[in-house]
Structure formats: structure tokens, C-alpha cells
Design a protein around this motif. Structure first.
Motif, PDB file in Angstrom:
ATOM      1  N   ALA A  29     -19.641  -8.152   6.680  1.00 42.58           N
ATOM      2  CA  ALA A  29     -19.995  -7.664   5.347  1.00 42.58           C
ATOM      3  C   ALA A  29     -21.103  -8.561   4.813  1.00 42.58           C
ATOM      4  N   ASP A  30     -21.682  -8.174   3.689  1.00 38.37           N
ATOM      5  CA  ASP A  30     -22.811  -8.919   3.126  1.00 38.37           C
ATOM      6  C   ASP A  30     -22.558  -9.420   1.714  1.00 38.37           C
ATOM      7  N   ILE A  31     -21.678  -8.733   0.994  1.00 36.78           N
ATOM      8  CA  ILE A  31     -21.394  -9.078  -0.401  1.00 36.78           C
ATOM      9  C   ILE A  31     -19.900  -8.983  -0.644  1.00 36.78           C
ATOM     10  N   TYR A  32     -19.351  -9.983  -1.310  1.00 36.27           N
ATOM     11  CA  TYR A  32     -17.982  -9.914  -1.807  1.00 36.27           C
ATOM     12  C   TYR A  32     -18.049 -10.146  -3.309  1.00 36.27           C
ATOM     13  N   LEU A  33     -17.801  -9.101  -4.064  1.00 36.66           N
ATOM     14  CA  LEU A  33     -17.824  -9.153  -5.525  1.00 36.66           C
ATOM     15  C   LEU A  33     -16.446  -8.770  -6.032  1.00 36.66           C
ATOM     16  N   HIS A  34     -15.805  -9.693  -6.728  1.00 42.02           N
ATOM     17  CA  HIS A  34     -14.440  -9.456  -7.198  1.00 42.02           C
ATOM     18  C   HIS A  34     -14.348  -9.670  -8.701  1.00 42.02           C
ATOM     19  N   THR A  35     -13.732  -8.720  -9.387  1.00 48.97           N
ATOM     20  CA  THR A  35     -13.549  -8.852 -10.832  1.00 48.97           C
ATOM     21  C   THR A  35     -12.131  -8.505 -11.261  1.00 48.97           C
ATOM     22  N   GLY A  36     -11.231  -8.365 -10.322  1.00 47.26           N
ATOM     23  CA  GLY A  36      -9.901  -7.867 -10.652  1.00 47.26           C
ATOM     24  C   GLY A  36      -8.871  -8.913 -10.994  1.00 47.26           C
ATOM     25  N   GLY A  37      -9.264 -10.179 -11.103  1.00 48.10           N
ATOM     26  CA  GLY A  37      -8.311 -11.230 -11.432  1.00 48.10           C
ATOM     27  C   GLY A  37      -7.871 -12.015 -10.209  1.00 48.10           C
ATOM     28  N   GLN A  38      -8.060 -13.307 -10.252  1.00 52.98           N
ATOM     29  CA  GLN A  38      -7.618 -14.215  -9.193  1.00 52.98           C
ATOM     30  C   GLN A  38      -7.223 -15.550  -9.825  1.00 52.98           C
ATOM     31  N   ALA A  84     -20.578 -24.228   2.421  1.00 53.84           N
ATOM     32  CA  ALA A  84     -20.965 -25.040   3.575  1.00 53.84           C
ATOM     33  C   ALA A  84     -21.767 -24.239   4.594  1.00 53.84           C
ATOM     34  N   HIS A  85     -21.614 -22.926   4.556  1.00 55.58           N
ATOM     35  CA  HIS A  85     -22.377 -22.044   5.450  1.00 55.58           C
ATOM     36  C   HIS A  85     -23.692 -21.587   4.826  1.00 55.58           C
ATOM     37  N   GLY A  86     -24.039 -22.160   3.686  1.00 58.39           N
ATOM     38  CA  GLY A  86     -25.301 -21.823   3.043  1.00 58.39           C
ATOM     39  C   GLY A  86     -25.277 -20.563   2.215  1.00 58.39           C
ATOM     40  N   LEU A  87     -24.092 -20.016   1.967  1.00 52.05           N
ATOM     41  CA  LEU A  87     -23.982 -18.807   1.162  1.00 52.05           C
ATOM     42  C   LEU A  87     -23.974 -19.142  -0.330  1.00 52.05           C
ATOM     43  N   HIS A  88     -24.199 -18.120  -1.130  1.00 46.71           N
ATOM     44  CA  HIS A  88     -24.057 -18.236  -2.583  1.00 46.71           C
ATOM     45  C   HIS A  88     -22.600 -17.980  -2.928  1.00 46.71           C
ATOM     46  N   ALA A  89     -22.032 -18.813  -3.807  1.00 47.06           N
ATOM     47  CA  ALA A  89     -20.671 -18.592  -4.305  1.00 47.06           C
ATOM     48  C   ALA A  89     -20.634 -19.005  -5.769  1.00 47.06           C
ATOM     49  N   SER A  90     -20.264 -18.074  -6.642  1.00 41.88           N
ATOM     50  CA  SER A  90     -20.260 -18.355  -8.080  1.00 41.88           C
ATOM     51  C   SER A  90     -19.345 -17.383  -8.796  1.00 41.88           C
ATOM     52  N   ARG A  91     -19.252 -17.535 -10.121  1.00 40.50           N
ATOM     53  CA  ARG A  91     -18.660 -16.502 -10.958  1.00 40.50           C
ATOM     54  C   ARG A  91     -19.633 -15.333 -10.999  1.00 40.50           C
ATOM     55  N   VAL A  92     -19.175 -14.188 -11.487  1.00 43.63           N
ATOM     56  CA  VAL A  92     -20.031 -13.003 -11.466  1.00 43.63           C
ATOM     57  C   VAL A  92     -21.132 -13.047 -12.528  1.00 43.63           C
ATOM     58  N   ASP A  93     -21.087 -14.038 -13.403  1.00 44.37           N
ATOM     59  CA  ASP A  93     -22.201 -14.237 -14.339  1.00 44.37           C
ATOM     60  C   ASP A  93     -23.165 -15.307 -13.827  1.00 44.37           C
ATOM     61  N   GLY A  94     -22.922 -15.784 -12.627  1.00 45.59           N
ATOM     62  CA  GLY A  94     -23.787 -16.785 -12.019  1.00 45.59           C
ATOM     63  C   GLY A  94     -23.389 -18.214 -12.295  1.00 45.59           C
ATOM     64  N   ASP A 144     -12.904 -13.992 -11.438  1.00 44.95           N
ATOM     65  CA  ASP A 144     -13.960 -13.271 -10.728  1.00 44.95           C
ATOM     66  C   ASP A 144     -14.713 -14.180  -9.776  1.00 44.95           C
ATOM     67  N   LEU A 145     -15.393 -13.544  -8.824  1.00 46.39           N
ATOM     68  CA  LEU A 145     -16.027 -14.289  -7.747  1.00 46.39           C
ATOM     69  C   LEU A 145     -17.134 -13.452  -7.121  1.00 46.39           C
ATOM     70  N   LEU A 146     -18.241 -14.123  -6.789  1.00 47.59           N
ATOM     71  CA  LEU A 146     -19.312 -13.500  -6.017  1.00 47.59           C
ATOM     72  C   LEU A 146     -19.644 -14.400  -4.833  1.00 47.59           C
ATOM     73  N   VAL A 147     -19.563 -13.846  -3.640  1.00 49.81           N
ATOM     74  CA  VAL A 147     -19.989 -14.534  -2.417  1.00 49.81           C
ATOM     75  C   VAL A 147     -20.952 -13.611  -1.680  1.00 49.81           C
ATOM     76  N   CYS A 148     -22.120 -14.134  -1.366  1.00 49.31           N
ATOM     77  CA  CYS A 148     -23.113 -13.330  -0.644  1.00 49.31           C
ATOM     78  C   CYS A 148     -24.156 -14.259  -0.045  1.00 49.31           C
ATOM     79  N   ARG A 149     -25.070 -13.702   0.719  1.00 49.62           N
ATOM     80  CA  ARG A 149     -26.192 -14.499   1.203  1.00 49.62           C
ATOM     81  C   ARG A 149     -27.082 -14.881   0.019  1.00 49.62           C
ATOM     82  N   GLN A 150     -27.759 -16.015   0.164  1.00 52.34           N
ATOM     83  CA  GLN A 150     -28.604 -16.500  -0.919  1.00 52.34           C
ATOM     84  C   GLN A 150     -29.652 -15.475  -1.336  1.00 52.34           C
TER      85      GLN A 150
END
Length: 251
Positions: free
Chosen positions: A183-192, A206-216, A230-236
Motif C-alpha cells: 500500500a502507499d497511504i495509511y490514513l486513519h481517523t476512527g480513533g486509536q 526509521a524507514h524514511g516514511l512520513h508519520a504524523s497526525r492528520v493535520d500534519g 488519528d494517524l497518517l503514514v505514507c511516503r514522503q
């Protein structure tokens, strides 16, 4: 006993916990619900006992333990999820995980995510100290979402980007899917909660990906309120596009 670094310890514990969970699942005397509880309890007991013995000066936060707010005064807090994706674990699917993460001063610094049923049951552990090459993205992006309750915001962003939806179980499995090129994008807003994303975020970063809240904004751990919804993980190279799309849809 050979002394292990924090990252080596995280990977070792995640792997062993995964093996224990597969052994528990071999029982034919437990219902699906009881199996999930037994697996959680077994893996949690192992992880918590091991971390308290191996890192007695650190704090610990586990999904399956009563929270001790004394951890807030610690710089180093281990954050674990013994079984991320209990339903998938019980069904013997491959998309469940074991999370062992270490937050240092609130940042997801070190982590290991075990996928015990990956590779046809041979298992796989992805770790922050041994990054692998992340495959390039295809022409049409793929967004991994919950297989049972996809978040409406994620579905809307996928539609806006003409991204293919890839249903999957646990948060750890979803994050690792981006690393593995599934996959290329993991966008989660359903509560964690913090244990859902600490180890996966550490491995992703550590793999050079972007990881943040969905507001950045940055992911911050070891907080009094462990809700981290919420969470966003994707390529930079996709981060700005996804964040801009998310913001536009929110207006």
C-alpha cells in the motif's frame, strides 16, 4: 545473557510474543472471544514481565495493563500492544501484529512490529534499527483502510486522489503494508490509542516514511490521556498531497 540494545530487545520481544500467540491459538477448546482474551493475557504477561526485568528504570504503558500515571515523569516509556487486531488473530489471518515501542521524551524513537502469520506462517518482524528498502509507488496509489469500518474521511481522500482502497486488519499491519509496498497511504481517523501507533510510527519513521497526525502535527506519546485518534503514514513524496486533500475536504 547477552545484553541487547533497545531496538534488539523490542524486536526479540515482539517475535517471541508472536510465537506465544500462535501457540495459544492452536488450542481447540477456546471460543473466538475467549481465544482473543487468552492471547492478549499471555502476550501481555510475557512482554510486561520481560520489560520490567530488562529495563527496570523505564516506564511501561500497555493496552492490557492498568495505567500508572507515574510514567509521566519518565523520559523513557515502553508502549506495547500485545495483540493489535484481535479479531484477525483469532481468525488466523495474516493482518494482525504485536507492537513493542519505546517513546523517548514523547517521540516514537524505537519500535518493532511483528507480523507472526505473515509469509505463510513463517512470520516477519519489521524494526527501527534494520530498515529495508521501501518499494516505489505504482501509478495508481493504494490506501489501506479498515476491513470492517473504513473511516469516511479516508474513503473521501482516496476518492479525491483516485486511490485504490485496500482493506486490512490491524494498525500495525496497515503501517507495515506501506513499508512492504503493499500500500502507499495509511490514513486513519476512527480513533486509536498510543499503543496502536507508537511502535508502527517508530518503524515507519526509521524507514524514511512520513508519520504524523492528520493535520500534519507530530505524534506525541506518553501523555496523560492516551487517546491518539488519528494517524497518517505514507511516503514522503505523498505527504503534502494527502494533508492538503484532507484539509480541503474538511473545509
Amino acid at each position: 545473557m547477552t545484553a541487547r540494545t533497545d531496538a534488539e530487545l523490542a524486536a526479540h520481544l515482539a517475535q517471541v510474543a508472536g510465537q506465544l500467540l500462535r501457540t495459544v491459538r492452536q488450542s481447540d477448546v477456546l471460543s473466538l472471544k475467549a481465544l482473543g482474551k487468552a492471547g492478549d493475557a499471555t502476550a501481555n504477561a510475557f512482554l510486561c514481565h520481560a520489560l520490567r526485568e530488562q529495563r527496570p528504570d523505564d516506564a511501561l504503558l500497555s493496552e492490557e495493563e492498568k495505567d500508572n500515571l507515574a510514567r509521566l515523569s519518565f523520559s523513557r516509556t515502553w508502549i506495547v500492544d500485545p495483540v493489535d487486531g484481535t479479531r484477525e488473530y483469532g481468525e488466523a489471518r495474516s493482518d494482525w501484529a504485536v507492537h513493542v515501542g519505546l517513546a523517548i521524551d514523547g517521540a516514537p524513537a524505537i519500535g518493532a512490529v511483528a507480523l507472526p502469520d505473515a509469509n505463510d506462517g513463517d512470520g516477519l518482524v519489521l524494526r527501527s534499527d534494520a530498515p529495508i528498502a521501501v518499494p516505489p509507488a505504482p501509478a495508481q496509489l493504494r490506501m489501506v483502510v479498515s476491513r470492517t469500518r473504513p473511516a469516511p474521511e479516508a474513503v473521501a481522500v482516496a476518492q479525491a486522489l483516485d486511490a485504490e482502497l485496500v482493506p486490512m486488519g490491524s494498525a500495525g499491519a496497515k503501517t507495515m503494508a506501506v513499508i512492504l509496498g503493499q500500500a502507499d497511504i495509511y490514513l486513519h481517523t476512527g480513533g486509536q490509542y498510543e499503543w496502536d501507533s507508537c511502535a508502527p510510527a517508530a518503524v515507519a519513521l526509521a524507514h524514511g516514511l512520513h508519520a504524523s497526525r492528520v493535520d500534519g502535527s507530530p505524534l506525541v506519546y506518553n501523555q496523560a490521556d492516551t487517546y491518539l485518534p488519528d494517524l497518517l503514514v505514507c511516503r514522503q513524496e505523498h505527504a503534502a498531497l494527502v494533508l492538503e486533500t484532507m484539509a480541503a475536504l474538511a473545509d
